[in-house]
Design an enzyme around this catalytic site. Structure first.
Site, PDB file in Angstrom:
ATOM      1  N   GLY A 193      13.734 -12.735 -45.231  1.00 17.19           N
ATOM      2  CA  GLY A 193      14.809 -11.984 -44.586  1.00 17.19           C
ATOM      3  C   GLY A 193      14.376 -10.581 -44.260  1.00 17.19           C
ATOM      4  O   GLY A 193      13.355 -10.113 -44.742  1.00 17.19           O
ATOM      5  N   PRO A 195      14.153  -6.430 -44.046  1.00 16.30           N
ATOM      6  CA  PRO A 195      14.069  -5.470 -45.153  1.00 16.30           C
ATOM      7  C   PRO A 195      15.446  -4.983 -45.605  1.00 16.30           C
ATOM      8  O   PRO A 195      16.354  -4.863 -44.791  1.00 16.30           O
ATOM      9  CB  PRO A 195      13.293  -4.289 -44.552  1.00 16.30           C
ATOM     10  CG  PRO A 195      12.722  -4.763 -43.286  1.00 16.30           C
ATOM     11  CD  PRO A 195      13.490  -5.948 -42.835  1.00 16.30           C
ATOM     12  N   GLY A 196      15.570  -4.752 -46.891  1.00 16.53           N
ATOM     13  CA  GLY A 196      16.796  -4.146 -47.405  1.00 16.53           C
ATOM     14  C   GLY A 196      17.969  -5.085 -47.560  1.00 16.53           C
ATOM     15  O   GLY A 196      19.096  -4.661 -47.792  1.00 16.53           O
ATOM     16  N   THR A 197      17.731  -6.387 -47.448  1.00 12.17           N
ATOM     17  CA  THR A 197      18.860  -7.299 -47.554  1.00 12.17           C
ATOM     18  C   THR A 197      19.071  -7.783 -48.983  1.00 12.17           C
ATOM     19  O   THR A 197      19.948  -8.593 -49.237  1.00 12.17           O
ATOM     20  CB  THR A 197      18.661  -8.533 -46.654  1.00 12.17           C
ATOM     21  OG1 THR A 197      17.333  -9.003 -46.839  1.00 12.17           O
ATOM     22  CG2 THR A 197      18.891  -8.178 -45.215  1.00 12.17           C
ATOM     23  N   HIS A 415      32.433  13.469 -19.774  1.00  7.84           N
ATOM     24  CA  HIS A 415      31.566  12.302 -19.922  1.00  7.84           C
ATOM     25  C   HIS A 415      32.118  11.356 -21.010  1.00  7.84           C
ATOM     26  O   HIS A 415      32.326  10.172 -20.769  1.00  7.84           O
ATOM     27  CB  HIS A 415      30.155  12.774 -20.282  1.00  7.84           C
ATOM     28  CG  HIS A 415      29.172  11.683 -20.501  1.00  7.84           C
ATOM     29  ND1 HIS A 415      28.233  11.336 -19.561  1.00  7.84           N
ATOM     30  CD2 HIS A 415      28.973  10.847 -21.551  1.00  7.84           C
ATOM     31  CE1 HIS A 415      27.503  10.334 -20.015  1.00  7.84           C
ATOM     32  NE2 HIS A 415      27.927  10.018 -21.233  1.00  7.84           N
ATOM     33  N   GLU A 416      32.393  11.920 -22.166  1.00  6.05           N
ATOM     34  CA  GLU A 416      32.901  11.077 -23.264  1.00  6.05           C
ATOM     35  C   GLU A 416      34.293  10.548 -22.948  1.00  6.05           C
ATOM     36  O   GLU A 416      34.614   9.395 -23.234  1.00  6.05           O
ATOM     37  CB  GLU A 416      32.917  11.863 -24.580  1.00  6.05           C
ATOM     38  CG  GLU A 416      31.539  12.301 -25.070  1.00  6.05           C
ATOM     39  CD  GLU A 416      30.536  11.169 -25.190  1.00  6.05           C
ATOM     40  OE1 GLU A 416      30.936  10.017 -25.461  1.00  6.05           O
ATOM     41  OE2 GLU A 416      29.330  11.425 -24.980  1.00  6.05           O
ATOM     42  N   HIS A 419      33.923   7.451 -20.874  1.00  5.07           N
ATOM     43  CA  HIS A 419      33.658   6.238 -21.665  1.00  5.07           C
ATOM     44  C   HIS A 419      34.949   5.740 -22.306  1.00  5.07           C
ATOM     45  O   HIS A 419      35.291   4.563 -22.242  1.00  5.07           O
ATOM     46  CB  HIS A 419      32.693   6.542 -22.826  1.00  5.07           C
ATOM     47  CG  HIS A 419      31.266   6.735 -22.428  1.00  5.07           C
ATOM     48  ND1 HIS A 419      30.572   5.834 -21.683  1.00  5.07           N
ATOM     49  CD2 HIS A 419      30.384   7.725 -22.712  1.00  5.07           C
ATOM     50  CE1 HIS A 419      29.320   6.264 -21.513  1.00  5.07           C
ATOM     51  NE2 HIS A 419      29.187   7.424 -22.137  1.00  5.07           N
ATOM     52  N   ASP A 491      22.727   5.991 -21.448  1.00 11.21           N
ATOM     53  CA  ASP A 491      23.751   5.020 -21.043  1.00 11.21           C
ATOM     54  C   ASP A 491      23.217   4.115 -19.954  1.00 11.21           C
ATOM     55  O   ASP A 491      23.389   2.894 -19.996  1.00 11.21           O
ATOM     56  CB  ASP A 491      24.984   5.751 -20.479  1.00 11.21           C
ATOM     57  CG  ASP A 491      25.664   6.613 -21.515  1.00 11.21           C
ATOM     58  OD1 ASP A 491      25.443   6.361 -22.711  1.00 11.21           O
ATOM     59  OD2 ASP A 491      26.405   7.525 -21.123  1.00 11.21           O
TER      60      ASP A 491
HETATM   61  P1  ADP Z   1      14.575  -6.103 -50.033  1.00 12.82           P
HETATM   62  O1  ADP Z   1      13.795  -6.478 -51.226  1.00 12.82           O
HETATM   63  O2  ADP Z   1      15.192  -7.265 -49.332  1.00 12.82           O
HETATM   64  O3  ADP Z   1      13.869  -5.206 -49.060  1.00 12.82           O
HETATM   65  P2  ADP Z   1      16.118  -4.695 -51.970  1.00 12.82           P
HETATM   66  O4  ADP Z   1      16.492  -5.804 -52.863  1.00 12.82           O
HETATM   67  O5  ADP Z   1      14.991  -3.835 -52.382  1.00 12.82           O
HETATM   68  O6  ADP Z   1      15.828  -5.240 -50.503  1.00 12.82           O
HETATM   69  O7  ADP Z   1      17.410  -3.818 -51.689  1.00 12.82           O
HETATM   70  C1  ADP Z   1      17.426  -2.427 -51.855  1.00 12.82           C
HETATM   71  C2  ADP Z   1      18.748  -1.969 -52.409  1.00 12.82           C
HETATM   72  O8  ADP Z   1      19.800  -2.221 -51.472  1.00 12.82           O
HETATM   73  C3  ADP Z   1      19.154  -2.698 -53.660  1.00 12.82           C
HETATM   74  O9  ADP Z   1      18.633  -2.080 -54.774  1.00 12.82           O
HETATM   75  C4  ADP Z   1      20.668  -2.604 -53.617  1.00 12.82           C
HETATM   76  O10 ADP Z   1      21.118  -1.366 -54.133  1.00 12.82           O
HETATM   77  C5  ADP Z   1      20.976  -2.637 -52.145  1.00 12.82           C
HETATM   78  N1  ADP Z   1      21.310  -3.993 -51.703  1.00 12.82           N
HETATM   79  C6  ADP Z   1      20.620  -4.719 -50.802  1.00 12.82           C
HETATM   80  N2  ADP Z   1      21.211  -5.918 -50.600  1.00 12.82           N
HETATM   81  C7  ADP Z   1      22.280  -5.971 -51.407  1.00 12.82           C
HETATM   82  C8  ADP Z   1      23.283  -6.951 -51.649  1.00 12.82           C
HETATM   83  N3  ADP Z   1      23.270  -8.134 -51.033  1.00 12.82           N
HETATM   84  N4  ADP Z   1      24.234  -6.662 -52.568  1.00 12.82           N
HETATM   85  C9  ADP Z   1      24.245  -5.480 -53.190  1.00 12.82           C
HETATM   86  N5  ADP Z   1      23.329  -4.510 -52.994  1.00 12.82           N
HETATM   87  C10 ADP Z   1      22.358  -4.736 -52.113  1.00 12.82           C
HETATM   88 ZN    ZN Z   2      27.442   8.491 -22.527  1.00 12.97          ZN
END
Ligand code: ADP
Ligand code: ZN
Length: 603
Positions: A193, A195-197, A415-416, A419, A491
């Site tokens: 998946g 990153p950061g999930t 402009h805004e 939109h 835009d």
């Molecule tokens: P990955 O390993 O997929 O890159 P991490 O597990 O390192 O991501 O996630 C980083 C931080 O983001 C975690 O420590 C947590 O605080 C937060 N986080 C990410 N996904 C979740 C989730 N599904 N539920 C709760 N916290 C999450």
């Molecule tokens: Zn604009």
């Protein structure tokens, strides 16, 4: 040897080198004029020399007229008798010796240089500190069951992935129960998946739920300068794992070692191949009934060597996707558990306003909001803090100090407002959440729309509406101010991109028909387009360009028409924006309905 002494030694070497060089080039000071030896002898013979000091072959002296001189003698045995004969005062000194520290330096200099080089190399090899000699040790960090226990309660929004790993937890809790029945437990689980999930988090939670130790190491830790080190680390990692069974070994960034063999470019390539081979050997060489489970994470499953995915290795894949609206709300709930929230905080609205955010982004959002509230001296985090944090995360910090001329500000306001008004007038546009003319990041203003729910497919109408809203800004500038600015550049780019996709990817053009043009290589899960292959003729290319232009121009004219018909609303919105700088959804609705009432009074 610690850092301090290493630095000290380096400095000593530098200083010693400088002293050495200084001494080489600066001879001890000799005053006096230099005379030729023959002139000197002549002067002696003529009785013009009063006194000489002889040091080796150097001669310093004084003429009778008190001028000082120096000269250099060949080994002339007649010199002394001559001097004595003329009654010159003779002082003799032993031949000059270099000072003691010079002697030491000269003999030690090469040695010091070697030591310096050695230190330099050691540093290079360590790449970022750490133990100097423990090359072959795995750098796995051990997390035992008691410290920082993470459980499923901390992981939100990825219920399917949680369900899929449930079986592994049961197994780790009681391996014998499973093996007695002859069940085969996967050795390796690959979490896939963006990153950061929460892949790392999920792996930790599995260990936490099962109450087993958790070893974690990153794939990039295996990659070292020396051939064989990575492989040694892999071996050590598995030895440690077996010692602590049942346990989990977590390898983050598996793609760093697990890339397709033979696909590397340049150096470090053989080393990586060896490491990967060792990993495969180790995975084959143990039995999951021993109670060790390998979990690896990657966001590039497409580049992994196929050998890694064969049965008996990472044969189980669990997808950890970016969270949807409900998932985001759950994750926000988890991360605000310990945050005191004001009653006006509605996490579902926040979740709706953060499409595309990963779990890590949301955790960051909550953290930013808490920091903002703390900076303002509040004791609870309220919705405005979250809004500010979200804008900051999305667009960069507000730049209130940026100096903007009145003219520029008026331009941005129209402009805004353009939109916003177009979005309000088109029935299937996403609702406007907020409009602001406070400069932020690179943008001078911003109109924020919140989709009501996550969309996975888009209708042609919806896309055309989006293009029209994007062009509303430039159209308003043209309608009211009769000029164009560069502020709309982004835009236009986005509008053109949507139109291009409509024609080339989604087959939505009537003229060109339901055909796609230009195949793409997408980086799976990152959604980035790597390359485009042109698979159509020049003539088609011209037609595609014309079709894109037609779509964009139609939308632009539509936006202009809408604004001209409702020019009173545009003036009202822009005026209020100039006054208040930020308007939220409710205020926008009020301004529009009040202005419409006035309209009816006039008619
Ligand atoms: P990955 O390993 O997929 O890159 P991490 O597990 O390192 O991501 O996630 C980083 C931080 O983001 C975690 O420590 C947590 O605080 C937060 N986080 C990410 N996904 C979740 C989730 N599904 N539920 C709760 N916290 C999450
Ligand atoms: Zn604009």
């Amino acid at each position: 040897m610690n850092q301090f002494f290493k630095n000290l030694l380096l400095w000593l070497i530098v200083i010693a080198t400088m002293v050495f060089l200084f001494n080489m080039f600066s001879q001890p000071q000799l005053p006096q004029e230099e005379v030729a030896f023959s002139d000197f002898i002549k002067a002696v013979e003529e009785g013009k020399v009063e006194e000489v000091t002889i040091q080796g072959n150097n001669i310093k002296g004084k003429f009778t007229d008190k001028r000082e001189f120096k000269t250099f003698t060949p080994n002339d045995p007649t010199l002394i008798p001559l001097l004595r004969e003329k009654g010159v005062k003779i002082v003799a000194r032993p031949a000059e010796q270099s000072p003691w520290y010079m002697t030491v330096l000269i003999s030690w200099f090469p040695m010091l240089l070697l030591i310096g080089l050695w230190i330099f190399f050691m540093r290079q090899m360590q790449t970022g500190g750490g133990r100097a000699m423990a090359f072959g040790k795995s750098r796995a960090k051990l997390l035992t069951e008691h410290e920082h226990k993470v459980t499923f309660k901390d992981v939100a929004g990825i219920d399917e992935a949680k369900e899929e790993v449930q079986e592994i937890i049961e197994f780790l809790r009681d391996p014998k129960k499973f093996t007695k029945l002859g069940g085969r437990i996967p050795k390796g689980v690959l979490l896939v998946g963006p990153p950061g999930t929460g892949k790392t988090l999920l792996a930790k939670a599995i260990a936490g739920e099962a109450g087993v130790p958790f070893f974690s190491i990153s794939g990039s830790d295996f990659v070292e300068m020396f051939v064989g080190v990575g492989a040694a680390r892999v071996r050590d990692l598995f030895i440690q794992g077996k010692k602590h069974a049942p346990c989990i070994i977590f390898i983050d960034e598996l793609d760093a070692v697990g890339r397709h063999r033979g696909a590397g470019l340049g150096g470090g390539h053989d080393e990586r191949e060896q490491t990967l081979n060792q990993l495969l050997v180790e995975m084959d060489g143990f039995d999951s009934s021993e109670g060790v489970i390998i979990i690896a994470a990657t966001n590039r499953p497409d580049v992994l060597d196929p050998a890694l995915l064969r049965p008996g290795r990472f044969d189980r894949q669990v997808v950890v996707p970016k969270p949807d609206v409900r998932g985001r709300e759950e994750i926000l709930k988890v991360h605000t558990r310990k945050t005191p929230l004001a009653p006006d905080v509605d996490l579902s609205i926040l979740a709706r306003g953060t499409p595309g955010f990963s779990g890590a982004d949301l955790a960051n959002l909550v953290n930013e909001a808490a920091l903002i509230a703390a900076r303002k001296g509040k004791d609870r985090v309220d919705m405005s803090d979250f809004e500010e944090a979200k804008d900051k995360v999305l667009m960069g910090t507000e730049r209130r100090s940026l100096i903007i001329s009145e003219e520029e500000k008026k331009n941005t306001a129209y402009h805004e407002a353009g939109h916003t008004l177009v979005a309000k007038l088109l029935p299937n546009a996403d609702p406007v959440h907020k409009v602001s003319i406070i400069p932020r990041g690179m943008a001078l203003g911003l109109t924020q729309q919140l989709p009501l729910d996550e969309r996975h497919t888009y209708s042609k109408d919806y896309l055309l509406t989006n293009i029209t809203v994007l062009l509303g800004g430039r159209a308003a500038e043209e309608v009211v101010l009769k000029h164009m600015t560069t502020g709309a550049g982004n835009d236009l780019e986005r509008a053109t991109e949507i139109a291009r996709k409509m024609v080339c990817e989604w087959g939505m053009s009537e003229r060109l028909g339901p055909v796609t043009f230009g195949k793409k290589e997408e980086q799976i899960f990152l959604g980035r387009e790597l390359a485009q292959h042109k698979d159509y003729s020049e003539k088609t290319a011209v037609e595609i360009d014309m079709e894109i232009k037609r779509i964009v121009t139609d939308c632009y004219n539509k936006a202009k028409g809408l604004l001209l018909e409702n020019i009173d609303l545009l003036h009202a919105l822009a005026g209020k924006l100039l006054e208040k700088e930020v308007l939220d959804g409710a205020e926008i609705d009020r301004i529009i309905s009040e202005t419409k009432e006035k309209r009816e009074v006039i008619n």
